[in-house]
Write an enzyme that holds these catalytic residues in place. Structure first.
Site, PDB file in Angstrom:
ATOM      1  N   HIS A   1      -9.225  -7.235  -4.823  1.00  0.00           N
ATOM      2  CA  HIS A   1     -10.419  -8.041  -4.134  1.00  0.00           C
ATOM      3  C   HIS A   1     -10.652  -9.412  -4.753  1.00  0.00           C
ATOM      4  CE1 HIS A   1     -11.331  -3.644  -2.353  1.00  0.00           C
ATOM      5  NE2 HIS A   1     -10.681  -4.482  -1.724  1.00  0.00           N
TER       6      HIS A   1
ATOM      7  N   GLU B   1     -15.271   9.944  -2.018  1.00  0.00           N
ATOM      8  CA  GLU B   1     -14.937   9.357  -3.414  1.00  0.00           C
ATOM      9  C   GLU B   1     -15.619   9.608  -4.686  1.00  0.00           C
ATOM     10  OE1 GLU B   1     -13.376   5.429  -2.196  1.00  0.00           O
ATOM     11  OE2 GLU B   1     -14.091   4.730  -4.465  1.00  0.00           O
TER      12      GLU B   1
ATOM     13  N   HIS C   1      -3.756  -9.068   2.048  1.00  0.00           N
ATOM     14  CA  HIS C   1      -4.242  -7.905   1.096  1.00  0.00           C
ATOM     15  C   HIS C   1      -3.163  -7.270   0.460  1.00  0.00           C
ATOM     16  CE1 HIS C   1      -6.758  -4.775   0.170  1.00  0.00           C
ATOM     17  NE2 HIS C   1      -6.018  -3.731   0.542  1.00  0.00           N
TER      18      HIS C   1
ATOM     19  N   ARG D   1     -10.149  10.498  -5.258  1.00  0.00           N
ATOM     20  CA  ARG D   1     -10.133   9.349  -4.111  1.00  0.00           C
ATOM     21  C   ARG D   1     -10.233   7.984  -5.005  1.00  0.00           C
ATOM     22  NH1 ARG D   1     -12.464   9.129   2.219  1.00  0.00           N
ATOM     23  NH2 ARG D   1     -11.325   7.229   2.555  1.00  0.00           N
TER      24      ARG D   1
ATOM     25  N   GLU E   1       0.911  -1.211   0.040  1.00  0.00           N
ATOM     26  CA  GLU E   1      -0.102  -0.201   0.025  1.00  0.00           C
ATOM     27  C   GLU E   1       0.873   1.361   0.031  1.00  0.00           C
ATOM     28  OE1 GLU E   1      -3.150   0.408  -0.377  1.00  0.00           O
ATOM     29  OE2 GLU E   1      -4.154  -1.629   0.259  1.00  0.00           O
TER      30      GLU E   1
END
Ligand code: GLY
Length: 363
Positions: free
Chosen positions: A253, A238, A271, A242, A180
């Site tokens: 996902h 968002e 993740h 964003r 991330e």
């Protein structure tokens, strides 16, 4: 030492991100709250207890929660709210969540709906939550097979970030957050942070210790936090920019969904591992659309591999397609795929899943 960062929504400062070296340095930020209720990951009890000792008898209780995707449910949120109610938490209360993203998402959501919203703050204890989950006010839980399907966006009072909690983080969890971190600098490559992070992650993989590099890690974490805070301030709900923070996440996902269905490698991808693979798929998509700078995919593969992140997806595109169709961000069957032109240059393209898969297969 990095400076405090603000998140502004509708012209008002709604949230602050405070840096510190140690948990003990969080003490001044806990002042001014008459009642503090601490919800913590069961595995972060020692950090929660240290923070509790800083606030003395203003702490009204500590509640451990299991921070797993299975426990990230409305049931756990209700348990937190019942615990607050049983202790007569009123509207002056501060709920302090201590743990990774699952803990801060659940506890934040519980605070948002308790008495129509009480104040909450986060002390993230994983790299992933320091650079992403604990910043920006997304809270929520899973519902049926859907991740983060129920939730709200509301900013925490503050997020306190210190490197001390990262020293003992298991390597795989650290790398999950590293993905991330790299993602953030791929979106906005401020001060050459992408390259600096890739080099630092390579050194850590080659044996350098996180403790020795704590100051460098903290500087990069705060740079990533500042980038995210800027994006959230400009687009808190968002509606546009964003979305860039979802770079690699539509694929990620689906990869996590496949991984958890037991058909892939064991253990299933974390993740961050899924995000790394997802970013590579997003870069390949960009290449197929003729938008990527030459050599982008091979550069990312090299950087990710040297950092210890996976560079290839173990699942077929067909097997990912079904999970991608169910993406909660789909609108009219189309998804805003975030694609990468080069580090620091992203854009969105609206495609159906079938179109995206076809472009990737053609490549
Ligand atoms: N994790 C992406 C966001 O906060 O928007």
């Amino acid at each position: 030492m990095s400076k405090e960062i603000e998140i502004t929504v509708d012209g008002k400062v709604r949230s602050r991100i405070f840096p510190g070296r140690t948990l003990a340095e969080a003490a001044p930020h806990l002042e001014g709250y008459p009642e503090i209720f601490i919800v913590h990951d069961v595995n972060a009890a020692q950090y929660a207890e240290s923070l509790a000792s800083l606030a003395g008898d203003r702490v009204r209780g500590l509640l451990p929660v299991e921070a797993t995707e299975e426990e990230k449910t409305f049931g756990t949120v209700l348990r937190i709210d019942r615990w607050l109610m049983d202790r007569s938490a009123d509207r002056q209360a501060l709920l302090l969540a201590v743990g990774g993203g699952i803990t801060t998402d659940m506890a934040g959501f519980a605070a948002c709906i308790y008495k129509r919203g009480i104040r909450f703050a986060f002390v993230p204890t994983t790299l992933l939550s320091q650079v992403d989950a604990a910043i920006g006010g997304k809270t929520g839980v899973n519902f049926d097979a859907y991740k983060n399907m129920l939730g709200v966006i509301r900013q925490p009072e503050f997020t306190y970030i210190c490197p001390e909690v990262l020293e003992t983080l298991p390597q795989r969890d650290f790398l999950s957050g590293a993905a991330e971190l790299l993602k953030t600098f791929l979106i906005e490559d401020r001060k050459g942070c992408y390259e600096t992070s890739a080099a630092l992650l390579k050194s850590l993989r080659e044996g350098a210790s996180r403790k020795e590099y704590a100051a460098e890690i903290q500087t990069l974490v705060m740079e990533a936090a500042a980038i995210k805070a800027g994006i959230v301030s400009r687009d808190p709900y968002e509606a546009g920019e964003r979305r860039f923070l979802n770079l690699g996440h539509t694929f990620a996902h689906a990869i996590e969904h496949e991984g958890n269905s037991g058909t892939g490698p064991v253990p299933a991808p974390t993740h961050g591992e899924a995000v790394a693979m997802g970013i590579l798929l997003a870069a390949r998509l960009s290449e197929s659309l003729g938008k990527a700078r030459p050599g982008l995919v091979s550069r990312l593969r090299k950087d990710f591999t040297e950092a210890g992140l996976p560079a290839r997806c173990p699942f077929s595109l067909e097997s990912l397609a079904e999970a991608m169709e169910r993406d909660k961000k789909a609108e009219d069957g189309r998804i805003h795929f975030v694609i990468l032109r080069e580090p620091g240059a992203v854009e969105t393209v609206s495609l159906t899943v079938a179109e995206a898969i076809q472009l990737l297969e053609y490549k």
